[in-house]
Structures are given as structure tokens and as C-alpha cells.
Design a protein around this motif. Structure first.
Motif, PDB file in Angstrom:
ATOM      1  N   ILE A 251       0.825  -1.207   0.000  1.00  0.00           N
ATOM      2  CA  ILE A 251       0.000   0.000   0.000  1.00  0.00           C
ATOM      3  C   ILE A 251       0.858   1.255   0.000  1.00  0.00           C
ATOM      4  O   ILE A 251       0.597   2.202  -0.753  1.00  0.00           O
ATOM      5  CB  ILE A 251      -0.965  -0.010   1.206  1.00  0.00           C
ATOM      6  N   ILE A 252       1.892   1.296   0.828  1.00  0.00           N
ATOM      7  CA  ILE A 252       2.683   2.529   0.894  1.00  0.00           C
ATOM      8  C   ILE A 252       3.444   2.756  -0.406  1.00  0.00           C
ATOM      9  O   ILE A 252       3.573   3.898  -0.870  1.00  0.00           O
ATOM     10  CB  ILE A 252       3.634   2.528   2.117  1.00  0.00           C
ATOM     11  N   ARG A 253       3.922   1.696  -1.049  1.00  0.00           N
ATOM     12  CA  ARG A 253       4.613   1.870  -2.335  1.00  0.00           C
ATOM     13  C   ARG A 253       3.637   2.326  -3.415  1.00  0.00           C
ATOM     14  O   ARG A 253       3.982   3.156  -4.264  1.00  0.00           O
ATOM     15  CB  ARG A 253       5.311   0.576  -2.735  1.00  0.00           C
TER      16      ARG A 253
ATOM     17  N   GLU B 152       0.930   4.149  -2.918  1.00  0.00           N
ATOM     18  CA  GLU B 152       0.586   5.542  -2.675  1.00  0.00           C
ATOM     19  C   GLU B 152       1.766   6.481  -2.919  1.00  0.00           C
ATOM     20  O   GLU B 152       1.576   7.624  -3.334  1.00  0.00           O
ATOM     21  CB  GLU B 152       0.050   5.712  -1.244  1.00  0.00           C
ATOM     22  N   LEU B 153       2.994   6.023  -2.673  1.00  0.00           N
ATOM     23  CA  LEU B 153       4.160   6.828  -3.006  1.00  0.00           C
ATOM     24  C   LEU B 153       4.202   7.101  -4.509  1.00  0.00           C
ATOM     25  O   LEU B 153       4.504   8.218  -4.942  1.00  0.00           O
ATOM     26  CB  LEU B 153       5.452   6.126  -2.571  1.00  0.00           C
ATOM     27  N   LYS B 154       3.901   6.099  -5.296  1.00  0.00           N
ATOM     28  CA  LYS B 154       3.891   6.272  -6.752  1.00  0.00           C
ATOM     29  C   LYS B 154       2.781   7.232  -7.167  1.00  0.00           C
ATOM     30  O   LYS B 154       2.986   8.119  -8.002  1.00  0.00           O
ATOM     31  CB  LYS B 154       3.698   4.919  -7.430  1.00  0.00           C
ATOM     32  N   THR B 155       1.613   7.084  -6.573  1.00  0.00           N
ATOM     33  CA  THR B 155       0.477   7.944  -6.902  1.00  0.00           C
ATOM     34  C   THR B 155       0.748   9.397  -6.542  1.00  0.00           C
ATOM     35  O   THR B 155       0.383  10.315  -7.282  1.00  0.00           O
ATOM     36  CB  THR B 155      -0.791   7.457  -6.167  1.00  0.00           C
ATOM     37  N   HIS B 156       1.405   9.616  -5.412  1.00  0.00           N
ATOM     38  CA  HIS B 156       1.609  10.973  -4.892  1.00  0.00           C
ATOM     39  C   HIS B 156       3.038  11.490  -5.097  1.00  0.00           C
ATOM     40  O   HIS B 156       3.460  12.431  -4.428  1.00  0.00           O
ATOM     41  CB  HIS B 156       1.227  11.019  -3.409  1.00  0.00           C
ATOM     42  N   GLU B 157       3.765  10.867  -5.998  1.00  0.00           N
ATOM     43  CA  GLU B 157       5.084  11.336  -6.424  1.00  0.00           C
ATOM     44  C   GLU B 157       6.082  11.430  -5.276  1.00  0.00           C
ATOM     45  O   GLU B 157       6.887  12.363  -5.192  1.00  0.00           O
ATOM     46  CB  GLU B 157       4.963  12.688  -7.144  1.00  0.00           C
ATOM     47  N   GLY B 158       6.021  10.457  -4.383  1.00  0.00           N
ATOM     48  CA  GLY B 158       7.008  10.375  -3.307  1.00  0.00           C
ATOM     49  C   GLY B 158       8.135   9.440  -3.700  1.00  0.00           C
ATOM     50  O   GLY B 158       8.008   8.639  -4.631  1.00  0.00           O
ATOM     51  N   ARG B 159       9.226   9.535  -2.993  1.00  0.00           N
ATOM     52  CA  ARG B 159      10.385   8.695  -3.261  1.00  0.00           C
ATOM     53  C   ARG B 159      10.700   7.860  -2.026  1.00  0.00           C
ATOM     54  O   ARG B 159      10.859   8.405  -0.929  1.00  0.00           O
ATOM     55  CB  ARG B 159      11.607   9.536  -3.633  1.00  0.00           C
TER      56      ARG B 159
ATOM     57  N   VAL C  32      -2.410   6.123   2.854  1.00  0.00           N
ATOM     58  CA  VAL C  32      -1.841   4.902   3.439  1.00  0.00           C
ATOM     59  C   VAL C  32      -2.620   4.515   4.691  1.00  0.00           C
ATOM     60  O   VAL C  32      -2.999   3.348   4.872  1.00  0.00           O
ATOM     61  CB  VAL C  32      -0.351   5.092   3.774  1.00  0.00           C
ATOM     62  N   GLN C  33      -2.880   5.481   5.549  1.00  0.00           N
ATOM     63  CA  GLN C  33      -3.622   5.174   6.779  1.00  0.00           C
ATOM     64  C   GLN C  33      -5.022   4.662   6.470  1.00  0.00           C
ATOM     65  O   GLN C  33      -5.503   3.717   7.095  1.00  0.00           O
ATOM     66  CB  GLN C  33      -3.705   6.420   7.674  1.00  0.00           C
ATOM     67  N   LYS C  34      -5.694   5.271   5.504  1.00  0.00           N
ATOM     68  CA  LYS C  34      -7.039   4.819   5.148  1.00  0.00           C
ATOM     69  C   LYS C  34      -6.995   3.441   4.494  1.00  0.00           C
ATOM     70  O   LYS C  34      -7.864   2.600   4.728  1.00  0.00           O
ATOM     71  CB  LYS C  34      -7.697   5.842   4.235  1.00  0.00           C
ATOM     72  N   GLY C  35      -5.963   3.202   3.669  1.00  0.00           N
ATOM     73  CA  GLY C  35      -5.832   1.903   3.024  1.00  0.00           C
ATOM     74  C   GLY C  35      -5.532   0.795   4.011  1.00  0.00           C
ATOM     75  O   GLY C  35      -5.945  -0.353   3.819  1.00  0.00           O
ATOM     76  N   MET C  36      -4.823   1.140   5.086  1.00  0.00           N
ATOM     77  CA  MET C  36      -4.450   0.146   6.085  1.00  0.00           C
ATOM     78  C   MET C  36      -5.468   0.049   7.224  1.00  0.00           C
ATOM     79  O   MET C  36      -5.353  -0.835   8.067  1.00  0.00           O
ATOM     80  CB  MET C  36      -3.077   0.509   6.680  1.00  0.00           C
ATOM     81  N   HIS C  37      -6.407   0.951   7.293  1.00  0.00           N
ATOM     82  CA  HIS C  37      -7.367   1.129   8.384  1.00  0.00           C
ATOM     83  C   HIS C  37      -7.366  -0.002   9.423  1.00  0.00           C
ATOM     84  O   HIS C  37      -6.720   0.083  10.455  1.00  0.00           O
ATOM     85  CB  HIS C  37      -8.765   1.334   7.825  1.00  0.00           C
ATOM     86  N   VAL C  38      -8.071  -1.101   9.153  1.00  0.00           N
ATOM     87  CA  VAL C  38      -8.182  -2.180  10.142  1.00  0.00           C
ATOM     88  C   VAL C  38      -6.828  -2.847  10.361  1.00  0.00           C
ATOM     89  O   VAL C  38      -6.400  -3.080  11.497  1.00  0.00           O
ATOM     90  CB  VAL C  38      -9.220  -3.218   9.704  1.00  0.00           C
TER      91      VAL C  38
END
Length: 366
Positions: A144-146, A148-155, A181-187
């Protein structure tokens, strides 16, 4: 040869000035055995950063002095791969405007937003959830974090165990990524105790590591975040335009920290880092180091860390013990290295905090 990054504090600097200084460095770099790889300039914050392949720090200083007289305020030896991970390049960008054939101008600040994401120690998770479920949850977190990093242009800068460090140019992208990331990981995030801290800063400051000061505060913020919470440093609030009032269920997703509270947290953690190995460390010592009364220290400490001062000292030592027990130290060595008075007391505290004994923790493989 080693690679160095230096910082020049030049109030009022413009991109053209940095380009001109870089050009002068290039003219004489061979005299000092240097190779000037690239630079960054931040007009808003009055700073410039040079990346130089050089035999030593002294060669960098001498070259700058002869070329233009702008001596660096700080010089840090760096790894080029880490520089590229944080800043996106180790050579001049392809775009840029030219006033002449020998002067390429670009305004590329080195200021970055840093995200630190932490979860519960893997061995503790395996003890509580079992190896199979732990591995699935950690793999989901990474996925999930990878994404979202790609979606939001993070490295992605660094992945140590199950923890993440990421770098962003845009504060809005960084905040949006953390929220996604937090919403995707929620539970699942509740099961692994996912916590995040966001801070921003320059690559070279007081620390001897690239973005070291910025990462350290982001890690403090994530450490004391509640489950599924993102704690934002005061500088993020200054430049972030949204009100940040997002929620997961009935719980606020973000927690803002004021400059005053951030300064207190910095001083508190510095004091702990300095003295945690001493069995003589007491609340009075912290009060003396912070020039603060016991009542004020208690109030601020519980407000920001959710621990009383005594509990925080013990918690800090226990978290350090998790690292030491996976090194070559035995339980007795770890006891005294962490400032506990006896192995039996250390074992009791460890068992109460983590619900397993130090020996069981050592024997539980990652």
C-alpha cells in the motif's frame, strides 16, 4: 573518492548567483582534485547546496575559496545513492534556462518533506499474531505505501525492517500520501500499530547524516502518535493549505504539533538520548536539563507522549533493549547497557511491557 554535500547560507541568493558560482567552481575543480557534480539553490530560504566528488573536506573549502569566496557553513560526507533517493538526482537537471553557452540556470530547492512510517517490532508482532499473519500484514503495508508513493510522487528513501522513510517535494502530496496509506491500512493498521510523522527541512544541518535532523523529529512524532494517526510538525502546518480535518471512523487522522511543543519534545528526547544508559537518570535530572518544574514536566510529557516522565524513561530504555537484544549482547549486558539496576527488574519490566520474556524475544526469529 568520497562525495560531499555542503551548505552555503546566502541571504538573498538567486538562481543566477548559484549558477555563476558553480561555473567558477568548474573552472578550477581539477586543481584541487574535485568534480563538481551539481547543486541546489533555494531562493526562499537563502541557501545553496553543492554535491562534490573530492579527496577531502579541505579540498572542497579551498576550491570554493579560490573560485568565489563563498565558504560552506557545513560539509557532510554522503552516499550518492541516498542523495538521489532523497533529492531525485546527482547531476544537473536536463531542464533550465541558459543566458550563455557556459551558464545554465535552474532553481531547484533541496527542501524536502520527510515521511516516517513505523509499525510494531516484527518479533513482537510474530509473538502476538504468529509469523504467517505478521508477514501478510507487513507485506500489505509495503504494498500500500509503495502504491501511494507512486500515486503521490514520493520517493522511497529507506526501508529498515518494516519501517519506511520517504521524501516529497510537495507538502500537499506528502500529506495526501500519508492519509491514503492510513485509510488503506485502516483495520490492518490497528493490528500492526501503524504511526506516521511528517516533517520538512534541508539535507545538511547540524546532524552528520543527510536530512538527519528532519528525520529525527519525524521519527519522534511517529513514535508518539496514536494508532492510525499522522502527527505533523509545525513547519508542515505553516505551509499546508488544507485544514487537515480528515477522519477514520470517529477518530481524527491528523494531529498538529505547535512550535513550542515541538521544541519541548526535541529537548526532552535530546536529554533522554544523552542519559538513558545511566542507571542514575531520574525525573529530577530531566527537570534540571530542561529547566522545568516537576509538575510542568509531568503535564507536558503526558500531553505529548502519553507517558509520565518515569514511564517515558522506562519506555525509552525498553525500546532500546529491543535493538540490543538482537545484537551480540546477552540479557545481562543489555540490562546494564539500558540503565536497569538488575536483570530481574529488567526482565519484569520487559515482560509487563511486551508480554513475553527477553529470552523468548531473543529466540523468536524474524
Amino acid at each position: 573518492m568520497p562525495i560531499f554535500m555542503d551548505r552555503h547560507i546566502v541571504p538573498g541568493i538567486e538562481a543566477k548567483h548559484a549558477a555563476e558560482a558553480h561555473r567558477e567552481d568548474l573552472k578550477i575543480q581539477d586543481e584541487y582534485g574535485c568534480r563538481c557534480m551539481t547543486y541546489w539553490v533555494d531562493e526562499e530560504r537563502g541557501s545553496a547546496f553543492c554535491l562534490i566528488d573530492a579527496p577531502n573536506e579541505e579540498a572542497v573549502k579551498r576550491m570554493h575559496d579560490k573560485a568565489h569566496g563563498l565558504m560552506p557553513h557545513e560539509i557532510l560526507q554522503v552516499n550518492s545513492n541516498i542523495v538521489e533517493a532523497f533529492l531525485g538526482r546527482i547531476a544537473d537537471p536536463k531542464d533550465g534556462s541558459s543566458l550563455s553557452e557556459n551558464l545554465k540556470i535552474f532553481n531547484d530547492p533541496a527542501f524536502r518533506i520527510i515521511l516516517v512510517a513505523e509499525v510494531t517490532n516484527r518479533r513482537l508482532l510474530q509473538h502476538r499474531l504468529g509469523a504467517s499473519k505478521t508477514n501478510r500484514l507487513i507485506a500489505l503495508f509495503h504494498e500500500i505505501i509503495r502504491k501511494e508513493l507512486k500515486t503521490h510522487e514520493g520517493r522511497e528513501v529507506e526501508l529498515k525492517g518494516q519501517d519506511f522513510i520517504a521524501s516529497f517535494v510537495s507538502v500537499s502530496q506528502a500529506v495526501a500520501c500519508a492519509a491514503a496509506v492510513q485509510k488503506g491500512m485502516h483495520v490492518a493498521g490497528e493490528l500492526i500499530n501503524l504511526r506516521m510523522g511528517l516533517n520538512a527541512g534541508m539535507p545538511v544541518e547540524r546532524s552528520r547524516e543527510l536530512f538527519g535532523d528532519t528525520i529525527k523529529m519525524a521519527r519522534y512524532l511517529s513514535t508518539f502518535a496514536e494508532e492510525n494517526q499522522i502527527v505533523l510538525a509545525s513547519i508542515i502546518r505553516e505551509i499546508y493549505k488544507d485544514d487537515g480535518q480528515q477522519t477514520i471512523g470517529d477518530k481524527s487522522l491528523f494531529k498538529w504539533i505547535s512550535p513550542v511543543d515541538e521544541n519541548f519534545l526535541q529537548l526532552l528526547m535530546n536529554a533522554l538520548e544523552k542519559s538513558w544508559t545511566s542507571s542514575e537518570l531520574s525525573v529530577k535530572d530531566l527537570c534540571d536539563q530542561l529547566s522545568m518544574s516537576k509538575s510542568k514536566l509531568y503535564r507536558k510529557c503526558t500531553e505529548l507522549t502519553l507517558f509520565s516522565p518515569n514511564e517515558l524513561i522506562r519506555e525509552y530504555r525498553l525500546q532500546k533493549s529491543l535493538q540490543l537484544l538482537t545484537s551480540d549482547r546477552n540479557i545481562s549486558q543489555t540490562t546494564f547497557d539500558c540503565g536497569f539496576g538488575s536483570p530481574s527488574y529488567f526482565t519484569k519490566c520487559f515482560q509487563q511491557r511486551f508480554e513475553l520474556s527477553p529470552m523468548a524475544y531473543i529466540k523468536n526469529p524474524e
